[in-house]
Scaffold this active site. Structure first.
Site, mmCIF file in Angstrom:
data_model
loop_
_atom_site.group_PDB
_atom_site.id
_atom_site.type_symbol
_atom_site.label_atom_id
_atom_site.label_comp_id
_atom_site.label_asym_id
_atom_site.label_seq_id
_atom_site.Cartn_x
_atom_site.Cartn_y
_atom_site.Cartn_z
ATOM 1 N N TYR A 190 -6.430 -8.790 11.710
ATOM 2 C CA TYR A 190 -5.122 -8.502 12.298
ATOM 3 C C TYR A 190 -5.167 -8.905 13.765
ATOM 4 C CZ TYR A 190 -4.227 -5.569 8.177
ATOM 5 O OH TYR A 190 -4.044 -5.098 6.890
ATOM 6 N N GLN A 249 1.621 -6.221 5.521
ATOM 7 C CA GLN A 249 1.932 -5.896 4.153
ATOM 8 C C GLN A 249 3.265 -6.554 3.801
ATOM 9 O OE1 GLN A 249 1.273 -1.668 3.371
ATOM 10 N NE2 GLN A 249 -0.657 -1.679 4.468
ATOM 11 N N GLU A 309 0.847 -1.194 0.000
ATOM 12 C CA GLU A 309 0.000 0.000 0.000
ATOM 13 C C GLU A 309 0.881 1.241 0.000
ATOM 14 O OE1 GLU A 309 -2.864 0.139 3.193
ATOM 15 O OE2 GLU A 309 -3.668 2.062 2.492
ATOM 16 N N GLU A 339 -6.206 -9.247 3.536
ATOM 17 C CA GLU A 339 -5.377 -8.574 4.546
ATOM 18 C C GLU A 339 -5.372 -9.449 5.784
ATOM 19 O OE1 GLU A 339 -5.848 -4.397 5.415
ATOM 20 O OE2 GLU A 339 -6.526 -3.995 3.365
ATOM 21 N N ASN A 369 -6.621 1.527 2.638
ATOM 22 C CA ASN A 369 -7.361 2.768 2.833
ATOM 23 C C ASN A 369 -6.921 3.843 1.837
ATOM 24 O OD1 ASN A 369 -8.565 1.478 4.984
ATOM 25 N ND2 ASN A 369 -7.205 2.346 6.518
ATOM 26 N N ASN A 389 -12.232 -0.992 -0.927
ATOM 27 C CA ASN A 389 -11.521 -1.504 0.242
ATOM 28 C C ASN A 389 -12.288 -1.152 1.505
ATOM 29 O OD1 ASN A 389 -8.951 -2.468 1.658
ATOM 30 N ND2 ASN A 389 -9.194 -0.408 2.525
ATOM 31 N N GLU A 390 -12.556 -2.143 2.332
ATOM 32 C CA GLU A 390 -13.156 -1.935 3.666
ATOM 33 C C GLU A 390 -14.243 -0.862 3.636
ATOM 34 O OE1 GLU A 390 -10.030 -1.471 6.631
ATOM 35 O OE2 GLU A 390 -9.498 -3.588 6.420
HETATM 36 O O1 AHR Z 1 -2.975 -2.666 6.055
HETATM 37 C C1 AHR Z 1 -3.230 -1.453 6.702
HETATM 38 C C2 AHR Z 1 -4.680 -1.023 6.609
HETATM 39 O O2 AHR Z 1 -5.479 -1.939 7.303
HETATM 40 C C3 AHR Z 1 -5.289 -0.983 5.242
HETATM 41 O O3 AHR Z 1 -5.040 0.209 4.585
HETATM 42 C C4 AHR Z 1 -6.746 -1.136 5.516
HETATM 43 O O4 AHR Z 1 -7.432 -1.755 4.469
HETATM 44 C C5 AHR Z 1 -6.802 -1.918 6.815
HETATM 45 O O5 AHR Z 1 -7.621 -1.302 7.724
#
Ligand code: AHR
Length: 500
Positions: free
Chosen positions: A244, A352, A27, A292, A72, A172-173
């Protein structure tokens, strides 16, 4: 010492292991691109400014697909800014990460970098502040051979053959309040369906990813998936999952069991997608793109971000988590969760790749090195081939604050043409576990390699000064005798055993 017995029935494969499971994500965030993969003037930089030492590490990591350019970031991104002569490219605010985007690296540069790395490009579209028309423009620019203004512009910009991008993320999201252009499930589902239909008019072979929830803890989780799929079921191929994990309040026991949460998350989304399939009497099946996932010390992010109208740094360090052995063990077990669900998770991206939430660190004008999370990813990408096999674990459990009782030993296995790969985690913080597996039905007898990630200090990490402080070591306590494999797993460890 604790003991655990594994049972594997080779006659019951879960599904083929897609190579796309070993994808990553880059990103325009922090030092992921600028100062990460790209640093003109670095002694290792090539003519395009990309670091060769980083390219070598990305290759060694075994990354197959790379999702780009956000995240994002993409919800405020104009793709046109990143193509054409560099001197003409605008400098913009990166609102997602409160920084300045120079647009020095865009689609062409990134695709060329991927050619070097040997990985597939997966593009994310801006459906936050933009819509169907801009998505169509980018698709035409990227995939139409020639003869239109946009396709010919690509040719003039140095890419005669189309980029031929197969996988596209429809935003995205889009459920996240932090997302530029956040939408309700109804609005997003309709927009995604419209955009997907239009894109297939340009290129029927594109593979499209619908945004699922930003995480299983979102208040609308489940309902979001049901609603967006109800609108877009016939038009998309995948629904995304994002997750995450981090160790909080010193609760290592819960953290080590993070794969329990990932298992439940995947199974819930599969159930929801199949519910929509049933209601629609559809013959199509929607897969998961887990695009992700990682360990991320998200709680540290606010302190990293610049603030204020006069403070928009270029590529500031954000989320450069150092990653410990325990983090590496969790990443290994999250990969095992993905493998376990190979029948439905057919694409995934560790988030990432370099510097930002990353398995690879790159110091400005300095070295690049492997963080602890690098090792299980590289080894799993190298060894997990063929099909996933179901593994039954009979062994001890322990109680966690986060997920109740969980098994001490976590396991996954793959088989391919006479070779078996076994992936094992010992979540105990103080005891070794001896794991046994009867090999008779598997038809393998010889240990080719047994590699373990562990350390007396589970919070040890590699640094610029000590880049090889922690790594994989050959585990001598993986032996075959009387048709059974026995392998001893140290506390807080991840192990891969390959046999033929
Ligand atoms: O990977 C970091 C961020 O985590 C990304 O930009 C977003 O999609 C997620 O919230």
């Amino acid at each position: 010492m604790l003991t655990a017995r594994l049972t594997i029935d080779p006659a019951r494969p879960v599904g083929p292991v897609s190579r796309r499971l070993f994808g990553a994500f880059v990103e325009h965030m922090g030092r992921g691109v600028y100062g990460g993969i790209h640093e003109p003037g670095h002694p290792e930089a090539d003519e395009g400014g990309f670091r060769r030492d980083v390219i070598d590490l990305v290759r060694e990591l075994g990354v197959t697909t790379v999702r780009y350019p956000g995240g994002n970031f993409v919800s405020g991104f104009r793709w046109e800014d990143g193509v054409g002569p560099r001197a003409d490219r605008p400098v913009r605010l990166n609102l997602a990460w409160h920084s300045t985007e120079t647009n020095e690296v865009g689609l062409h540069e990134f695709a060329s970098w991927l050619d070097e790395v040997g990985a597939e490009l997966m593009l994310a579209l801006n459906l936050g502040t933009r819509g169907t028309l801009e998505a169509l423009d980018l698709l035409e620019y990227a995939n139409v051979p020639s003869g239109t203004t946009l396709a010919d512009q690509r040719v003039r910009n140095g890419r005669p053959a189309p980029f031929d991008v197969r996988m596209w993320c429809l935003g995205n999201e889009m459920d996240g309040p932090w997302q530029l252009g956040q939408r309700s499930a109804e609005d997003y589902g309709k927009l995604a369906a419209r955009t997907a239909k239009a894109m297939r008019q340009v290129d029927p072979a594109v593979e499209l990813v619908l945004c699922g929830s930003s995480g299983a803890s979102m208040p609308t989780f489940g309902d979001w998936e049901r609603t967006v799929l109800t609108h877009a079921y016939d038009d998309v191929d995948f629904i995304s999952c994002h997750a995450y994990y981090e160790e909080t309040d010193g609760d290592l026991g819960t953290f080590l069991a993070s794969a329990t949460d990932m298992d439940r998350f995947i199974e819930t989304v599969v159930a929801t997608a199949d519910h929509v399939k049933a209601v629609r009497r559809s013959s199509r099946t929607i897969d998961i793109s887990f695009d992700e996932w990682n360990v991320w010390y998200l709680s540290r992010v606010p302190a990293d971000l610049a603030k204020g109208i006069d403070d928009w740094p270029v590529a500031p360090p954000i989320s450069e988590d150092p990653y410990t052995v325990a983090d590496g063990v969790v990443v290994g077990s999250l990969l095992m969760s993905l493998l376990r669900h190979a029948d439905r998770v057919t694409s995934a991206s560790i988030a990432q790749l370099v510097n930002v939430i990353a398995p690879i660190a790159a110091e400005p004008q300095g070295p690049a090195w492997r963080k602890c999370t690098f090792f299980p990813f590289a080894t799993t990408s190298r060894l997990a081939r063929g099909v996933t096999l179901e593994v039954r674990v009979d062994g001890p459990g322990y109680v966690t604050a986060g997920y109740g009782e969980v098994p001490v030993v976590d396991a996954a296995a793959t088989a391919d043409d006479g070779a078996v790969a076994l992936f094992l985690v010992n979540r105990s913080q103080d005891e070794e576990v001896e794991v046994s597996l009867d090999l008779t039905a598997l038809g393998v007898r010889t240990v080719d390699e047994a590699l373990t990630l562990s350390d007396p200090d589970p919070h040890a990490a590699n640094t610029a000064d000590r880049p090889d402080r922690v790594g994989l070591w050959p585990n001598p306590r993986a032996v075959v005798a009387e048709d059974a494999l026995r392998v001893t797993l140290p506390p807080v460890s991840w192990t891969a055993v390959s046999l033929h």
